[in-house]
Design a protein around this motif. Sequence first.
Motif, short mmCIF file in Angstrom:
data_model
loop_
_atom_site.label_atom_id
_atom_site.label_comp_id
_atom_site.label_asym_id
_atom_site.label_seq_id
_atom_site.Cartn_x
_atom_site.Cartn_y
_atom_site.Cartn_z
N ALA A 63 0.82 -1.21 0.00
CA ALA A 63 0.00 0.00 0.00
C ALA A 63 0.86 1.26 0.00
O ALA A 63 0.54 2.24 -0.69
CB ALA A 63 -0.94 -0.01 1.20
N VAL A 64 1.95 1.25 0.75
CA VAL A 64 2.84 2.41 0.79
C VAL A 64 3.50 2.62 -0.57
O VAL A 64 3.56 3.76 -1.07
CB VAL A 64 3.89 2.25 1.91
CG1 VAL A 64 5.00 3.30 1.77
CG2 VAL A 64 3.23 2.36 3.28
N ARG A 65 3.97 1.56 -1.18
CA ARG A 65 4.58 1.69 -2.51
C ARG A 65 3.57 2.19 -3.52
O ARG A 65 3.89 3.02 -4.38
CB ARG A 65 5.19 0.35 -2.95
CG ARG A 65 6.46 -0.03 -2.19
CD ARG A 65 7.18 -1.16 -2.89
NE ARG A 65 6.46 -2.41 -2.80
CZ ARG A 65 6.69 -3.36 -1.90
NH1 ARG A 65 7.62 -3.18 -0.97
NH2 ARG A 65 5.99 -4.49 -1.90
N TRP A 66 2.34 1.70 -3.42
CA TRP A 66 1.28 2.15 -4.33
C TRP A 66 1.00 3.63 -4.12
O TRP A 66 0.85 4.39 -5.08
CB TRP A 66 0.01 1.33 -4.12
CG TRP A 66 -1.11 1.75 -5.02
CD1 TRP A 66 -1.33 1.34 -6.30
CD2 TRP A 66 -2.16 2.68 -4.69
NE1 TRP A 66 -2.46 1.96 -6.81
CE2 TRP A 66 -2.98 2.78 -5.85
CE3 TRP A 66 -2.48 3.43 -3.56
CZ2 TRP A 66 -4.10 3.61 -5.88
CZ3 TRP A 66 -3.59 4.25 -3.59
CH2 TRP A 66 -4.39 4.33 -4.74
N ALA A 67 0.94 4.05 -2.86
CA ALA A 67 0.69 5.47 -2.56
C ALA A 67 1.76 6.35 -3.19
O ALA A 67 1.45 7.39 -3.79
CB ALA A 67 0.63 5.68 -1.05
N TRP A 246 -5.09 -7.80 -1.88
CA TRP A 246 -4.98 -6.39 -2.24
C TRP A 246 -3.71 -6.18 -3.05
O TRP A 246 -2.60 -6.18 -2.52
CB TRP A 246 -4.95 -5.50 -0.99
CG TRP A 246 -5.26 -4.06 -1.35
CD1 TRP A 246 -6.48 -3.47 -1.40
CD2 TRP A 246 -4.30 -3.06 -1.73
NE1 TRP A 246 -6.35 -2.16 -1.80
CE2 TRP A 246 -5.03 -1.88 -2.01
CE3 TRP A 246 -2.92 -3.04 -1.87
CZ2 TRP A 246 -4.42 -0.70 -2.41
CZ3 TRP A 246 -2.30 -1.87 -2.27
CH2 TRP A 246 -3.05 -0.72 -2.53
N ARG A 247 -3.90 -6.02 -4.37
CA ARG A 247 -2.80 -5.77 -5.30
C ARG A 247 -1.60 -6.68 -5.04
O ARG A 247 -0.48 -6.23 -4.77
CB ARG A 247 -2.39 -4.30 -5.27
CG ARG A 247 -3.53 -3.36 -5.69
CD ARG A 247 -3.16 -1.90 -5.64
NE ARG A 247 -4.31 -1.10 -6.06
CZ ARG A 247 -4.52 -0.66 -7.31
NH1 ARG A 247 -3.65 -0.96 -8.26
NH2 ARG A 247 -5.59 0.07 -7.59
N PRO A 248 -1.82 -8.01 -5.14
CA PRO A 248 -0.74 -8.97 -4.83
C PRO A 248 0.43 -8.86 -5.80
O PRO A 248 0.26 -8.51 -6.96
CB PRO A 248 -1.44 -10.32 -4.94
CG PRO A 248 -2.58 -10.08 -5.88
CD PRO A 248 -3.04 -8.69 -5.60
N GLU A 249 1.61 -9.15 -5.28
CA GLU A 249 2.83 -9.14 -6.09
C GLU A 249 3.36 -10.55 -6.33
O GLU A 249 4.41 -10.72 -6.96
CB GLU A 249 3.88 -8.27 -5.40
CG GLU A 249 3.44 -6.82 -5.25
CD GLU A 249 4.37 -5.99 -4.39
OE1 GLU A 249 5.25 -6.61 -3.73
OE2 GLU A 249 4.26 -4.76 -4.39
N SER A 250 2.64 -11.54 -5.81
CA SER A 250 3.02 -12.95 -6.01
C SER A 250 1.74 -13.77 -6.03
O SER A 250 0.63 -13.23 -5.86
CB SER A 250 3.96 -13.42 -4.89
OG SER A 250 3.36 -13.26 -3.63
#
Length: 270
Positions: A63-67, A246-250
């Motif tokens: 979430a922080v990276r997305w922000a 929530w917006r998974p990366e794997s």
Amino acid sequence: MERPAWAPRGIDITVPSVSRIHDYYLGGSHNFEVDREAARQAVGFLPGLPKFVQADRAFTRRAVRWAVGQGVTQFLDIGSGIPTHGNVHETARAADSGARVVLVDHDPVAVAHSRTVLAGDERAGAFAADLRRPREILEHPVTTDVLDLTRPVAVLLVGVLHFVDDADDPYAAVAELVEGLAPGSLLILTHAAFDAVPAGEERVRGAVEVYRSVRAPLVERSREGIARFLDSVELVDPGLVPLPRWRPESDVDDEHPYAFSGFGGVGRAA
């Protein structure tokens, strides 16, 4: 018991702390045997509990990276806990070296350690405050010195709302926080969901009693009850979902079953 340098004077290090218990779950070193014993008792009822806490932290990093990707580089982390590896400060700075971060907690151990980590950093700060008094947080000198509240800020309420009883009206507190933010600000939150824990009710209640015994009673809320915290913002895709979704990366199928024991979501202020 010898008091380490990072433990502030005036706190009873013979009493378990939720911040230190969660630090233990995350593999940190700022905890005592009394915290580890409480953690072991809770894990005795719910063996996958650390996996949930770790999934909560993984959600926060995403979430922080997305922000930051959305252009929001100011962060107000309320209920920040002890800043173990992969905390908001580290994640935000890795994504944008100019990110500004304020850490807020009511636990003196968490605040003391945060101040040590952030010492000398003019673009970061930490102080003690209570989520139930949002105006004091928004108007605190550390907040106003570090953050520009006329510009978008990402407020994080990660793993904290399930410790606030309905009698304290956390919905009003969250709404007041959002009201004090500039348009385009973000609300990032997570909340445990008892009915999603892959264990019987008796085991869940046993773990809840452990937390109650360390003066941190857990509050059970339905998904609908959790969603109400986001009423004052516009949910971004994929909405309020189990943490790994929530917006998974794997591959989500590789996640531990306990990782799905809570919901996470992000909303944008109008």
